[in-house]
Design a protein around this motif. Sequence first.
Motif, PDB file in Angstrom:
ATOM      1  N   LYS A 188       0.842  -1.187   0.000  1.00  0.00           N
ATOM      2  CA  LYS A 188       0.000   0.000   0.000  1.00  0.00           C
ATOM      3  C   LYS A 188       0.881   1.243   0.000  1.00  0.00           C
ATOM      4  CE  LYS A 188      -4.095  -1.826   2.336  1.00  0.00           C
ATOM      5  NZ  LYS A 188      -5.071  -1.590   3.388  1.00  0.00           N
ATOM      6  N   THR A 189       0.762   2.066  -1.017  1.00  0.00           N
ATOM      7  CA  THR A 189       1.488   3.329  -1.049  1.00  0.00           C
ATOM      8  C   THR A 189       0.488   4.456  -0.918  1.00  0.00           C
ATOM      9  OG1 THR A 189       3.131   2.328  -2.503  1.00  0.00           O
ATOM     10  CG2 THR A 189       3.143   4.719  -2.333  1.00  0.00           C
ATOM     11  N   PHE A 190       0.542   5.140   0.209  1.00  0.00           N
ATOM     12  CA  PHE A 190      -0.406   6.214   0.475  1.00  0.00           C
ATOM     13  C   PHE A 190       0.155   7.544  -0.012  1.00  0.00           C
ATOM     14  CE2 PHE A 190      -1.502   2.996   3.599  1.00  0.00           C
ATOM     15  CZ  PHE A 190      -2.900   3.019   3.605  1.00  0.00           C
ATOM     16  N   SER A 191      -0.714   8.354  -0.592  1.00  0.00           N
ATOM     17  CA  SER A 191      -0.349   9.740  -0.894  1.00  0.00           C
ATOM     18  C   SER A 191      -1.451  10.634  -0.345  1.00  0.00           C
ATOM     19  CB  SER A 191      -0.168   9.953  -2.394  1.00  0.00           C
ATOM     20  OG  SER A 191      -1.365   9.717  -3.084  1.00  0.00           O
ATOM     21  N   VAL A 192      -1.057  11.800   0.117  1.00  0.00           N
ATOM     22  CA  VAL A 192      -1.981  12.717   0.789  1.00  0.00           C
ATOM     23  C   VAL A 192      -2.064  14.018   0.015  1.00  0.00           C
ATOM     24  CG1 VAL A 192      -2.441  13.980   2.929  1.00  0.00           C
ATOM     25  CG2 VAL A 192      -1.387  11.715   3.040  1.00  0.00           C
ATOM     26  N   SER A 193      -3.282  14.499  -0.208  1.00  0.00           N
ATOM     27  CA  SER A 193      -3.458  15.828  -0.806  1.00  0.00           C
ATOM     28  C   SER A 193      -4.226  16.705   0.182  1.00  0.00           C
ATOM     29  CB  SER A 193      -4.193  15.744  -2.141  1.00  0.00           C
ATOM     30  OG  SER A 193      -5.426  15.073  -2.001  1.00  0.00           O
ATOM     31  N   THR A 208     -11.453  23.666   3.615  1.00  0.00           N
ATOM     32  CA  THR A 208     -12.889  23.452   3.848  1.00  0.00           C
ATOM     33  C   THR A 208     -13.538  24.818   4.037  1.00  0.00           C
ATOM     34  OG1 THR A 208     -12.758  23.351   6.266  1.00  0.00           O
ATOM     35  CG2 THR A 208     -12.312  21.296   5.065  1.00  0.00           C
ATOM     36  N   THR A 209     -14.847  24.829   4.216  1.00  0.00           N
ATOM     37  CA  THR A 209     -15.545  26.107   4.410  1.00  0.00           C
ATOM     38  C   THR A 209     -15.200  26.735   5.761  1.00  0.00           C
ATOM     39  OG1 THR A 209     -17.442  24.831   5.210  1.00  0.00           O
ATOM     40  CG2 THR A 209     -17.507  25.544   2.919  1.00  0.00           C
ATOM     41  N   ASN A 210     -14.652  25.909   6.672  1.00  0.00           N
ATOM     42  CA  ASN A 210     -14.217  26.412   7.974  1.00  0.00           C
ATOM     43  C   ASN A 210     -12.699  26.630   7.923  1.00  0.00           C
ATOM     44  OD1 ASN A 210     -13.387  26.785  10.624  1.00  0.00           O
ATOM     45  ND2 ASN A 210     -14.836  25.327  11.470  1.00  0.00           N
ATOM     46  N   PRO A 211     -12.216  27.879   8.039  1.00  0.00           N
ATOM     47  CA  PRO A 211     -10.766  28.134   7.905  1.00  0.00           C
ATOM     48  C   PRO A 211      -9.915  27.434   8.964  1.00  0.00           C
ATOM     49  CG  PRO A 211     -11.938  30.106   8.659  1.00  0.00           C
ATOM     50  CD  PRO A 211     -12.981  29.126   8.260  1.00  0.00           C
ATOM     51  N   ALA A 212     -10.532  27.009  10.054  1.00  0.00           N
ATOM     52  CA  ALA A 212      -9.782  26.317  11.112  1.00  0.00           C
ATOM     53  C   ALA A 212      -9.593  24.831  10.807  1.00  0.00           C
ATOM     54  CB  ALA A 212     -10.500  26.476  12.453  1.00  0.00           C
ATOM     55  N   ILE A 213     -10.326  24.326   9.802  1.00  0.00           N
ATOM     56  CA  ILE A 213     -10.288  22.882   9.508  1.00  0.00           C
ATOM     57  C   ILE A 213      -9.698  22.629   8.120  1.00  0.00           C
ATOM     58  CG2 ILE A 213     -11.682  20.786   9.187  1.00  0.00           C
ATOM     59  CD1 ILE A 213     -13.711  21.978  11.168  1.00  0.00           C
ATOM     60  N   ILE A 214      -8.729  21.722   8.076  1.00  0.00           N
ATOM     61  CA  ILE A 214      -8.137  21.287   6.807  1.00  0.00           C
ATOM     62  C   ILE A 214      -8.409  19.798   6.641  1.00  0.00           C
ATOM     63  CG2 ILE A 214      -5.897  20.669   5.785  1.00  0.00           C
ATOM     64  CD1 ILE A 214      -6.421  23.398   5.006  1.00  0.00           C
ATOM     65  N   LYS A 215      -8.653  19.405   5.397  1.00  0.00           N
ATOM     66  CA  LYS A 215      -8.939  18.010   5.078  1.00  0.00           C
ATOM     67  C   LYS A 215      -7.718  17.422   4.364  1.00  0.00           C
ATOM     68  CE  LYS A 215     -12.654  15.561   2.642  1.00  0.00           C
ATOM     69  NZ  LYS A 215     -13.834  15.784   1.813  1.00  0.00           N
ATOM     70  N   PHE A 216      -7.207  16.333   4.924  1.00  0.00           N
ATOM     71  CA  PHE A 216      -6.082  15.621   4.307  1.00  0.00           C
ATOM     72  C   PHE A 216      -6.655  14.383   3.622  1.00  0.00           C
ATOM     73  CE2 PHE A 216      -4.436  18.024   7.875  1.00  0.00           C
ATOM     74  CZ  PHE A 216      -3.363  18.692   7.304  1.00  0.00           C
ATOM     75  N   GLU A 217      -6.760  14.456   2.294  1.00  0.00           N
ATOM     76  CA  GLU A 217      -7.422  13.392   1.538  1.00  0.00           C
ATOM     77  C   GLU A 217      -6.402  12.363   1.069  1.00  0.00           C
ATOM     78  OE1 GLU A 217      -9.995  13.454  -2.453  1.00  0.00           O
ATOM     79  OE2 GLU A 217     -10.858  14.659  -0.835  1.00  0.00           O
TER      80      GLU A 217
END
Length: 300
Positions: free
Chosen positions: A2-7, A11-20
Motif C-alpha cells: 500500500k502506497t499512500f499519498s496525501v493531498s 474546507t468552508t471552515n478556515p480552522a479545519i483542513i482536510k487531508f485526503e
Amino acid sequence: MKTFSVSVHETTNPAIIKFELNQFITKYQSFEFHNIDEAKTSPLAQQLFYLPFVKKVYISANFIAVERFNIVEWADVQDEVAKQIEDYLNNDGVVVIEAAAPKKTAVTVYAESTPNPAVQKFVANKKLVTAMFEFTSIDDAKLSPLATELFHFPFVKSIFIDENYVSITKYDIAEWQDITLELREFIRGYIEQGKDVVRPEASEALGKTTVQIDETFEALDDVSKEIINILEEYVKPAVASDGGNIQFQSYDPNTKTVKVILQGACSGCPSSTFTLKNGIENMLKEMLKDKVEIVEAING
C-alpha cells in the motif's frame, strides 16, 4: 504494497483542513476525537495530538480532517502535517485499533432506475470509492474485487462505480424485475463484510489519484482546460445523478472537435446522442465562442 499519498484540501471552515488519501483507511466507519485521551483507540490520532496546535481530529473513509487552535495558520504547517500522515501510513502505522472500533452501522442499498433502460443504479449509504471506475469485462476488472464478483452473474455486461453507487449494465437476456433484488442484496452483503470494492493500488495504477489527475490537467492546452471545467460544473452533476459520467478525451483546435467518453448509464443510452447534440454541444458553442463546433461521443 500500500502506497499512500496525501493531498491537502481547504474546507468552508478556515480552522479545519482536510487531508485526503488516495485509498481507504477505515472500513466504512468514522471517528471523532477531541483530545489525546479520547484518541486511545487511534494511534494515528494520538500522533496528531502531539502537535500543539491540533484541537480536533476526524477520521473517515479516505480522509482525515484536523481542526487547529488559533496559534498557527494552516498555510504555515499543512504541508508538514500532510507529510507526517503520509509517512506514518506508509510505515504501516495503525489508524484505528480494530477491537476498539465501534459496531458497524447497518449498510443499506437501494436500486434506482436510470434514463438508460439497460442500466440500474445501486446506491449505498456509505462512500465506496475515492475515484471513478468503469469495467467492461471481467478481464479489465482485476483491480476491483467487487466488479470481478459481479461479472460472475451471466447477465452483467459492464460496471461503473463512483462515490456511493454502482451502476450495472445488463444484457438483454434478463429483465430488471427478475434480477434487481438479487443484485441489491449481493452488493449490500459485500459492503457489509467490509471487503475492498477496489484494490488499494487501483487509483494509482489507473492514473486516478488527485495528484495524477492534476498533473494531466495542467499538461493540457487552455481550451481543453476550459472544456473540462465546463463539463465538471454544468454536465457531470446531472449525469452522475442518473448513474453515469461524461469524460473529456480530446480537443482538436483545427477541426474544433471535442471528443468525450460516455460511461455508466450514459454509455449506449438511446438519449445520449440527443442530449449531447442539443445540450453539451450547444453549451460549449455558446460558452467557448468560435472554439467548438462538434462534440463526438464514444461509448465507454
